[in-house]
Scaffold this motif. Structure first.
Motif, mmCIF file in Angstrom:
data_model
loop_
_atom_site.group_PDB
_atom_site.id
_atom_site.type_symbol
_atom_site.label_atom_id
_atom_site.label_comp_id
_atom_site.label_asym_id
_atom_site.label_seq_id
_atom_site.Cartn_x
_atom_site.Cartn_y
_atom_site.Cartn_z
ATOM 1 N N LEU A 100 -8.528 -14.845 16.256
ATOM 2 C CA LEU A 100 -9.822 -14.762 15.578
ATOM 3 C C LEU A 100 -10.523 -13.455 15.949
ATOM 4 N N ASP A 101 -11.340 -13.008 15.021
ATOM 5 C CA ASP A 101 -12.095 -11.762 15.195
ATOM 6 C C ASP A 101 -11.137 -10.619 15.521
ATOM 7 N N ASP A 102 -11.419 -9.837 16.559
ATOM 8 C CA ASP A 102 -10.582 -8.682 16.883
ATOM 9 C C ASP A 102 -9.688 -8.951 18.091
ATOM 10 N N MET A 103 -9.472 -10.223 18.423
ATOM 11 C CA MET A 103 -8.750 -10.521 19.668
ATOM 12 C C MET A 103 -7.302 -10.037 19.634
ATOM 13 N N LEU A 104 -6.640 -10.118 18.503
ATOM 14 C CA LEU A 104 -5.252 -9.666 18.453
ATOM 15 C C LEU A 104 -5.160 -8.175 18.766
ATOM 16 N N GLU A 105 -6.076 -7.388 18.216
ATOM 17 C CA GLU A 105 -6.075 -5.953 18.512
ATOM 18 C C GLU A 105 -6.319 -5.709 19.993
ATOM 19 N N ARG A 106 -7.205 -6.486 20.590
ATOM 20 C CA ARG A 106 -7.486 -6.335 22.015
ATOM 21 C C ARG A 106 -6.273 -6.724 22.858
ATOM 22 N N VAL A 107 -5.564 -7.753 22.445
ATOM 23 C CA VAL A 107 -4.344 -8.161 23.155
ATOM 24 C C VAL A 107 -3.295 -7.057 23.100
ATOM 25 N N HIS A 108 -3.078 -6.520 21.909
ATOM 26 C CA HIS A 108 -2.073 -5.454 21.767
ATOM 27 C C HIS A 108 -2.475 -4.218 22.571
ATOM 28 N N ALA A 109 -3.750 -3.890 22.569
ATOM 29 C CA ALA A 109 -4.209 -2.711 23.306
ATOM 30 C C ALA A 109 -4.000 -2.896 24.805
ATOM 31 N N LEU A 110 -4.314 -4.076 25.330
ATOM 32 C CA LEU A 110 -4.128 -4.319 26.758
ATOM 33 C C LEU A 110 -2.645 -4.356 27.117
ATOM 34 N N ALA A 111 -1.822 -4.948 26.244
ATOM 35 C CA ALA A 111 -0.385 -4.977 26.493
ATOM 36 C C ALA A 111 0.175 -3.560 26.581
ATOM 37 N N ALA A 112 -0.273 -2.690 25.680
ATOM 38 C CA ALA A 112 0.182 -1.297 25.711
ATOM 39 C C ALA A 112 -0.302 -0.605 26.974
ATOM 40 N N GLU A 113 -1.533 -0.860 27.354
ATOM 41 C CA GLU A 113 -2.094 -0.242 28.563
ATOM 42 C C GLU A 113 -1.317 -0.652 29.804
ATOM 43 N N ARG A 114 -0.883 -1.915 29.849
ATOM 44 C CA ARG A 114 -0.157 -2.427 31.022
ATOM 45 C C ARG A 114 1.356 -2.239 30.918
ATOM 46 N N GLY A 115 1.821 -1.564 29.879
ATOM 47 C CA GLY A 115 3.251 -1.328 29.713
ATOM 48 C C GLY A 115 4.038 -2.588 29.428
ATOM 49 N N MET A 116 3.428 -3.509 28.663
ATOM 50 C CA MET A 116 4.051 -4.812 28.419
ATOM 51 C C MET A 116 4.494 -5.001 26.971
#
Length: 398
Positions: free
Chosen positions: A242-258
């Protein structure tokens, strides 16, 4: 004696845990005592498909204002809701409705006042925070009975409270659910690039909203990778964003190398089958009143690691039917998951104990009996015209 009609109105199109729980209740109601009327805001969509797939007939109800999930109701929408109240009340009276059973906040916002105006009983099924404004400020005035899914979700007693009319009734589950875990595992692994027999899968299941802490799941999976860098441990996320959560998940995954270790699979049904294909379910949620996926995992033999928060502590006995860790602690979540993944015997023992415990506590029949007892209490002596439901409610003539 005619059975009492219980109306189950639903707002919106997306399926959530409340719809699945309502389905589990409706199909276990005693037809000699209660007749369900499933009322949809929309004739098409996932909610309609859910009930149709279970062989239950539905109707499209009178037109009601659209309400967005998780959005506050503004003055214009409140005015439209108020304007629709006489029309909805007239519909309930014309259909001879005895109880309106509302299963979420949007439905209550739409149907609570019309129910009272129609002279029917309002059954307020609360699955949210004990601090929800509706539960605190509206339920004491409008609710004839409140059912909460956990002690955590129940209102606090007080001079202005619905606590005296509240009963704690855990959500229902099909305890006979069985899946071939090997086949389910193959289906999950087929969606994960490069996965093989040694791959271990940790699931996150549920709507990607802040309360369920999807970003904490990403951090915990990154911590798990640091703690076991040589093991192929993947995270899968099952649910709508919901909302922008998927984008936030992908951004954090990229930041953490996941990026290569986290896989967003979206909403999958039946959810329990996909959980059966995973090695663990991680529940990082905070103040979750009662997580359906947690019990679904227990019933299909997938061990659970959850935060000691909200209703989680009522569903799980630590070290017996799952593991509980401190809230907001990705390192603790990771360590608990790694401990289970490294000890197959312990994992199997917890899974076996959890399955038996969940089957005993959360069956659909047990849930329906508890709800029907509340219906009977509400409707005893209630009359519509010259007809009383007292005989039907007591089971006379069966």
């Amino acid at each position: 004696m005619m059975p009492a009609t219980v109306c189950f109105p639903f707002v919106g199109k997306l399926v959530g845990g409340s719809h699945i729980s309502a389905l589990g209740l409706i199909r276990k109601l005693d037809p000699q005592r209660f007749r369900p009327l499933i009322l949809l805001q929309h004739g098409e969509g996932a909610i309609a498909d859910l009930f149709a797939g279970a062989g239950l007939s539905c109707e499209v109800g009178p037109s009601t204002p659209p309400l967005e999930h998780g959005r506050p109701i503004g003055p214009a929408t409140a005015f439209r809701l108020l304007s629709s109240t006489p029309r909805l009340a007239r519909f309930l009276r014309q259909r001879g409705i005895g109880i309106v059973h509302c299963n979420d906040g949007r439905t209550l916002a739409t149907w609570a006042l019309p129910t009272k105006l129609a002279g029917a009983r309002l059954f307020w099924h609360h699955r949210g925070s004990p601090n929800a404004a509706g539960l605190r400020f509206v339920a004491p005035v409008l609710a004839d009975r409140v059912a909460t899914v956990s002690r955590f979700a129940a209102p606090e007693p007080g001079w202005y409270s619905a606590a005296s009319r509240t009963r704690i009734i855990p959500s229902p589950f099909d305890t006979q659910t069985r899946y071939d875990r090997d086949a389910a595992r193959r289906a999950v692994l087929a969606l994960l690039p490069g996965a093989g027999p040694e791959t271990r899968v940790v699931a996150f299941s549920g709507a990607l909203i802040d309360r369920k802490r999807p970003l904490l799941f990403v951090r915990a999976m990154a911590a798990l990778r640091r703690q076991a860098p040589d093991r192929d441990i993947r995270g899968v996320m099952l649910g709508e964003a919901l909302d922008d959560m998927l984008e936030r998940v992908h951004a954090l995954a990229a930041e953490r190398g996941m990026d290569d270790r986290l896989h967003f699979l979206g909403f999958r049904t039946p959810g329990a089958q996909w959980l059966a294909g995973c090695d663990l379910l991680m529940v990082p949620a905070i103040d979750e009143p009662f997580g359906r996926t947690l019990v679904e995992a227990m019933l299909v033999g997938t061990p659970v690691v959850a935060t000691a928060s909200g209703g989680n502590v009522e569903a799980i006995r630590d070290e017996a039917t799952g593991l509980l860790v401190p809230p907001e602690d990705p390192e603790a979540l990771a360590a608990a998951c790694l401990g289970l993944l490294s000890d197959p015997a312990r994992r199997a023992a917890i899974a076996d104990t959890a399955r038996a415990d969940a089957a005993e506590r959360f069956g659909e029949a047990k849930h329906a009996d508890a709800i029907m007892a509340q219906y009977s209490d509400l409707l005893t002596g209630l009359r519509t015209g010259d007809r009383t439901w007292a005989g039907a409610l007591s089971g006379e003539g069966r």
